[in-house]
Design a protein around this motif. Structure first.
Motif, mmCIF file in Angstrom:
data_model
loop_
_atom_site.group_PDB
_atom_site.id
_atom_site.type_symbol
_atom_site.label_atom_id
_atom_site.label_comp_id
_atom_site.label_asym_id
_atom_site.label_seq_id
_atom_site.Cartn_x
_atom_site.Cartn_y
_atom_site.Cartn_z
ATOM 1 N N ASN A 53 0.876 -1.088 0.057
ATOM 2 C CA ASN A 53 -0.165 0.038 -0.213
ATOM 3 C C ASN A 53 0.888 1.189 0.021
ATOM 4 O OD1 ASN A 53 -1.756 2.037 0.398
ATOM 5 N ND2 ASN A 53 -3.053 0.812 2.156
ATOM 6 N N LYS A 54 0.909 1.852 -1.022
ATOM 7 C CA LYS A 54 1.613 3.156 -1.314
ATOM 8 C C LYS A 54 1.185 4.444 -0.620
ATOM 9 C CE LYS A 54 4.540 0.692 -3.791
ATOM 10 N NZ LYS A 54 6.054 0.297 -3.224
ATOM 11 N N ASN A 55 -0.058 4.272 -0.153
ATOM 12 C CA ASN A 55 -0.791 5.427 0.255
ATOM 13 C C ASN A 55 -0.369 5.555 1.970
ATOM 14 O OD1 ASN A 55 -2.160 5.799 -2.157
ATOM 15 N ND2 ASN A 55 -3.907 4.408 -1.621
ATOM 16 N N ILE A 56 0.700 6.113 2.029
ATOM 17 C CA ILE A 56 1.241 6.318 3.458
ATOM 18 C C ILE A 56 1.889 7.452 3.551
ATOM 19 C CG2 ILE A 56 3.312 4.813 2.818
ATOM 20 C CD1 ILE A 56 3.176 4.001 5.943
ATOM 21 N N ILE A 57 1.754 8.380 4.548
ATOM 22 C CA ILE A 57 2.354 9.800 4.609
ATOM 23 C C ILE A 57 2.899 9.891 6.225
ATOM 24 C CG2 ILE A 57 1.553 10.693 2.497
ATOM 25 C CD1 ILE A 57 -0.553 12.136 4.642
ATOM 26 N N PHE A 58 3.838 10.860 6.212
ATOM 27 C CA PHE A 58 4.029 11.541 7.575
ATOM 28 C C PHE A 58 3.112 12.513 7.483
ATOM 29 C CE2 PHE A 58 8.157 9.163 7.192
ATOM 30 C CZ PHE A 58 7.986 8.311 8.294
ATOM 31 N N TYR A 59 2.698 12.910 8.707
ATOM 32 C CA TYR A 59 1.716 14.198 8.873
ATOM 33 C C TYR A 59 2.225 14.984 9.840
ATOM 34 C CZ TYR A 59 -2.156 17.349 9.726
ATOM 35 O OH TYR A 59 -2.976 18.373 9.789
ATOM 36 N N LEU A 66 6.006 13.635 3.133
ATOM 37 C CA LEU A 66 5.820 14.407 4.313
ATOM 38 C C LEU A 66 4.669 15.360 3.907
ATOM 39 C CD1 LEU A 66 6.195 15.203 7.389
ATOM 40 C CD2 LEU A 66 7.982 16.876 6.358
ATOM 41 N N VAL A 67 3.470 15.425 4.637
ATOM 42 C CA VAL A 67 2.319 16.488 4.415
ATOM 43 C C VAL A 67 2.417 17.276 5.766
ATOM 44 C CG1 VAL A 67 -0.045 16.829 3.933
ATOM 45 C CG2 VAL A 67 0.962 14.904 2.926
ATOM 46 N N SER A 68 2.278 18.461 5.267
ATOM 47 C CA SER A 68 2.530 19.606 6.337
ATOM 48 C C SER A 68 1.328 20.597 6.184
ATOM 49 C CB SER A 68 3.712 20.757 5.935
ATOM 50 O OG SER A 68 4.028 21.569 7.185
ATOM 51 N N GLY A 69 0.800 20.324 7.456
ATOM 52 C CA GLY A 69 -0.510 21.209 7.737
ATOM 53 C C GLY A 69 -2.052 20.619 7.209
ATOM 54 N N LYS A 70 -3.031 21.087 7.832
ATOM 55 C CA LYS A 70 -4.240 20.543 7.664
ATOM 56 C C LYS A 70 -4.761 20.759 6.225
ATOM 57 C CE LYS A 70 -8.831 19.950 9.334
ATOM 58 N NZ LYS A 70 -9.863 20.061 10.151
ATOM 59 N N GLN A 71 -4.283 21.815 5.478
ATOM 60 C CA GLN A 71 -4.859 22.330 4.124
ATOM 61 C C GLN A 71 -4.187 21.174 2.945
ATOM 62 O OE1 GLN A 71 -4.031 26.317 2.979
ATOM 63 N NE2 GLN A 71 -4.816 25.899 0.979
ATOM 64 N N ASN A 72 -2.965 21.085 3.143
ATOM 65 C CA ASN A 72 -2.165 19.975 2.449
ATOM 66 C C ASN A 72 -2.892 18.620 2.591
ATOM 67 O OD1 ASN A 72 -0.711 21.955 0.988
ATOM 68 N ND2 ASN A 72 0.869 22.169 2.494
ATOM 69 N N LEU A 73 -3.045 18.216 3.989
ATOM 70 C CA LEU A 73 -3.589 16.952 4.293
ATOM 71 C C LEU A 73 -4.814 16.845 3.292
ATOM 72 C CD1 LEU A 73 -3.196 14.295 6.016
ATOM 73 C CD2 LEU A 73 -4.800 15.319 7.669
ATOM 74 N N ASN A 74 -5.727 17.757 3.385
ATOM 75 C CA ASN A 74 -7.059 17.614 2.599
ATOM 76 C C ASN A 74 -6.673 17.367 1.211
ATOM 77 O OD1 ASN A 74 -9.649 18.179 3.878
ATOM 78 N ND2 ASN A 74 -8.796 19.768 4.895
#
Length: 201
Positions: free
Chosen positions: A151-157, A175-183
């Motif tokens: 499963n490649k759908n894995i990130i650090f938040y 690496l996803v930074s901040g809720k806006q980018n998480l969305n």
């Protein structure tokens, strides 16, 4: 030097997939009945029970907040995302550690009582959870974030938006930074029509 150059007795080297060192449960559907967002945390422990520093501690305290404040933000953001995409929020804890703070335990218990969070048994393999998830979000930079075999759908938040997306500790994991980018990340995931290997979505 290579491994072969340092072996002084007859040996056979096998290039194998990740070994599930801990796996006491066989069926995730025993605990989760719908597509889920898997979460892997770094639980806070009582400061007077350990000595040491790490990049993780530097990151947490850079916001001038207590550990519990960070985790409240982390889980709140993920719960919002899970509800938006009709996913169950599922936490796979590392272990039952007596050093975990009471505040953190209360946060998890309160979420579980509200049916906002499912907490899996300690013994289930983290790799099995990742493989079965719709997506997996990992707190920087715990090791399960580097597992991407199926499963490649894995990130650090990074909910604090403190870390640069090219941070060296992330290795090859986004690496996803901040809720806006998480969305945005989840919206793009939805467009790709990813299918869980366990649940239909």
């Amino acid at each position: 030097y290579t491994i072969k150059q340092n072996l002084f007795f007859p040996s056979k080297i096998l290039n194998n997939s990740t070994v599930f060192f801990t796996d006491e449960e066989n069926d995730i559907k025993k605990y989760v009945q719908k597509p889920f967002l898997a979460v892997f945390d770094v639980f806070p422990i009582y400061a007077d029970l350990y000595i040491g520093f790490s990049s993780h501690n530097d990151y947490i305290h850079s916001a001038s907040k207590q550990n519990i404040d960070f985790h409240e933000i982390f889980f709140r953001d993920l719960l919002d995302i899970a509800k938006k995409h009709n996913l169950q929020l599922v936490l796979k804890p590392k272990r039952n550690d007596p050093r975990i703070t009471g505040q953190y335990k209360k946060l998890l218990v309160d979420m579980e009582k509200k049916k906002d969070l499912i907490i899996l048994p300690y013994g289930i393999s983290p790799y099995k959870v990742v493989d079965a998830s719709y997506a997996t979000v990992v707190q920087p930079f715990t090791s399960v974030g580097f597992y991407q075999e199926k499963n490649k759908n894995i990130i650090f938040y990074d909910p604090l938006s403190k870390l640069h997306i090219t941070h060296s500790e992330r290795k090859n994991t986004d690496l996803v930074s901040g809720k806006q980018n998480l969305n945005k990340w989840f919206d793009n995931l939805k467009k790709r029509s990813w299918k869980s290997i366990v649940f239909d979505i």
